[in-house]
Design an enzyme around this catalytic site. Structure first.
Site, mmCIF file in Angstrom:
data_model
loop_
_atom_site.group_PDB
_atom_site.id
_atom_site.type_symbol
_atom_site.label_atom_id
_atom_site.label_comp_id
_atom_site.label_asym_id
_atom_site.label_seq_id
_atom_site.Cartn_x
_atom_site.Cartn_y
_atom_site.Cartn_z
ATOM 1 N N ASP A 1 0.837 -1.195 0.000
ATOM 2 C CA ASP A 1 0.000 0.000 0.000
ATOM 3 C C ASP A 1 0.880 1.256 0.000
ATOM 4 O OD1 ASP A 1 -2.309 1.872 0.884
ATOM 5 O OD2 ASP A 1 -3.293 -0.083 0.849
ATOM 6 N N HIS B 1 -3.698 5.959 3.817
ATOM 7 C CA HIS B 1 -4.399 4.776 3.344
ATOM 8 C C HIS B 1 -3.803 3.479 3.879
ATOM 9 C CE1 HIS B 1 -5.925 1.881 0.286
ATOM 10 N NE2 HIS B 1 -6.927 2.725 0.165
ATOM 11 N N SER C 1 -11.270 -0.766 -0.468
ATOM 12 C CA SER C 1 -9.953 -0.749 0.166
ATOM 13 C C SER C 1 -10.047 -1.128 1.639
ATOM 14 C CB SER C 1 -9.330 0.643 0.069
ATOM 15 O OG SER C 1 -8.894 0.928 -1.225
#
Length: 465
Positions: free
Chosen positions: A163, A205, A396
């Site tokens: 990620d 994220h 996600s």
């Protein structure tokens, strides 16, 4: 991996001045030097060959002869990542009979300049300063709270968070973080283990994803699905939010080489939302990425990926108006040979998103025989950089729930390989029927349909069966 040092960006080789000799008796004529070729933009390429040391070595030679630089070679895949400013690089390198295909990995020149759409979806985070495990409805939905009464997972299981980087200083992540196996792949797909380079720089994220997988049980903040396993940061998202093919290939090969049992991929590979199996760039890239993920599976690494956030039917592809996202998107006609990667690759677990009401999230992609399982992805509470907590939404956020369940499975069944875990995830998921109010997009049966696949992931079954 045959090369781990940082690459130098070299311009294409200059053509030698031509010397033409013609003989008429004793007379000799010299031709004027030819004009130097005009360099093009700096571009990265995948070059595919047979997966043998000899063929890879010859392909490396072909890259250099075509005015290119070898960035990374994967002899186990038969894939070379190259860089060149030669505008005729693809034509030149194809002249080698050892080269099977070659394709540019992006449509913009190599740089990390601003612009384009991000391939990871992230809602605005809401700061949280106090422990809120009791508000983790998502853990209740997949029965992780019940599973934790049996096990939190094993320290022998390592999970890769492929990620935007993970904040290993977060109090809920530090106890489970493995710095020795963490890496950054965003320098042209060349692995870099400089301490801390795998941390986030512009995006929360990856840290949010990591918390859902394995936030520690330590009396602070939240608890992840598998709070007893270890996590490593495999940074594949650059500062502008792009995940180019060479980044993803680097990340999955690294994960397999470092014995990560499960990897989470909450992204699609840029700059195409769907990579089509053509005879050009997209087809060559599709083949390179496919080889990398297939090899990782064979090495014992299971890949779990987000289905995507376009509310798109992956089983009935017709048009794509968002690609390429690193230059100017062009609306094009596509078909089912065009893949959202890595989520549609063979052996990769594709995860759709649900709400607290156990229905498909409005943004979630879907598709009959495309979705493997579903998991919570709307308003998920998890970790954020700087010791914070917040809510985010997207497939996600759904994918790391399944990654955590897979890690629990590996913990309780250490002899299982990726295909065993894949079958168990599908078999033990809770059947979830299509909405009571008819929705023509939801096709299939209660046991397997286009919205939820085999059903909502079940962490309790993961540790009891």
């Amino acid at each position: 991996m045959s090369r781990t040092s940082r690459p130098r960006r070299l311009s294409a080789g200059l053509a030698a001045a031509a010397l033409v000799l013609t003989s008429l008796g004793a007379a000799t004529a010299h031709a004027a030097p030819s004009a130097e070729p005009v360099p093009g933009p700096l571009m990265n390429y995948v070059v595919n060959t047979k997966a043998t040391p000899g063929h890879v070595r010859k392909t490396e030679d072909a890259v250099k002869a075509a005015g290119g630089t070898v960035l990374v070679s994967y002899r186990q895949l038969g894939v070379v990542i190259a860089q060149s400013t030669n505008p005729d690089f693809k034509t030149a390198v194809r002249s080698s009979r050892d080269v099977q295909s070659v394709g540019a990995t992006r449509t913009a020149a190599v740089s990390e300049g601003p612009g384009g759409l991000s391939s990871i979806d992230e809602a605005e985070a809401t700061p949280v300063l106090d422990p809120r495990e009791g508000e983790q409805w998502d853990m209740v939905q997949i029965k992780a709270d019940q599973a934790h009464a049996i096990t939190d997972g094993s320290r022998s299981v390592l999970v890769g968070i492929n990620d935007s980087g993970v904040d290993d200083t977060h109090p809920d992540l530090a106890p489970n973080f493995d710095a020795a196996d963490s890496v950054s792949c965003v320098d042209n797909g060349v692995p870099d283990q400089t301490p801390g380079i795998w941390r986030p720089t512009t995006s929360s994220h990856g840290t949010h994803v990591a918390g859902t997988v394995a936030a520690a049980r330590n009396g602070v903040g939240i608890v992840g699905v598998a709070p007893g396993v270890r996590i490593a940061s495999v940074k594949v998202v650059n500062d502008d939010g792009f995940i180019y093919p060479e980044y993803s290939i680097c990340g999955i090969v690294w994960a397999a080489e470092h014995h990560m049992a499960v990897t989470n991929h909450s992204y699609f590979i840029d700059p195409f939302q769907f990579w089509c199996n053509d005879n050009g760039d997209q087809g060559a890239v599709q083949e390179s990425v496919r080889r990398a993920y297939a090899w990782a599976t064979d090495q014992g690494t299971l890949s779990v990926a987000a289905a995507g956030n376009s509310n798109y039917d992956l089983s009935n592809k017709t048009t794509d108006s968002t690609s390429p996202n690193d230059t100017k998107p062009v609306t094009r006609t596509i078909n089912n040979d065009c893949l959202d990667m890595p989520t549609e690759l063979p052996g990769v677990i594709t995860v759709a998103s649900t709400t607290q009401a156990r229905v498909k999230s409005s943004f979630s992609n879907f598709g009959l025989n495309k979705i493997d399982v579903a998991a919570p992805g709307s308003s998920i509470l998890s970790t954020l950089p700087g010791g914070r907590y917040g809510l985010s939404s997207g497939t996600s956020m759904a994918s790391p729930h399944v990654t955590g369940v897979a890690a629990l499975m590996k913990s309780t069944h250490p002899w299982w390989g990726p295909r065993d875990i894949e079958r168990a995830l599908q078999r033990e998921a809770d059947d979830t029927a299509c909405p009571i109010t008819p929705d023509a997009r939801c096709t299939g049966t209660t046991a397997n349909n286009s919205f939820y696949g085999e059903g909502i992931a079940d962490a309790l079954d993961a540790v009891t069966r």
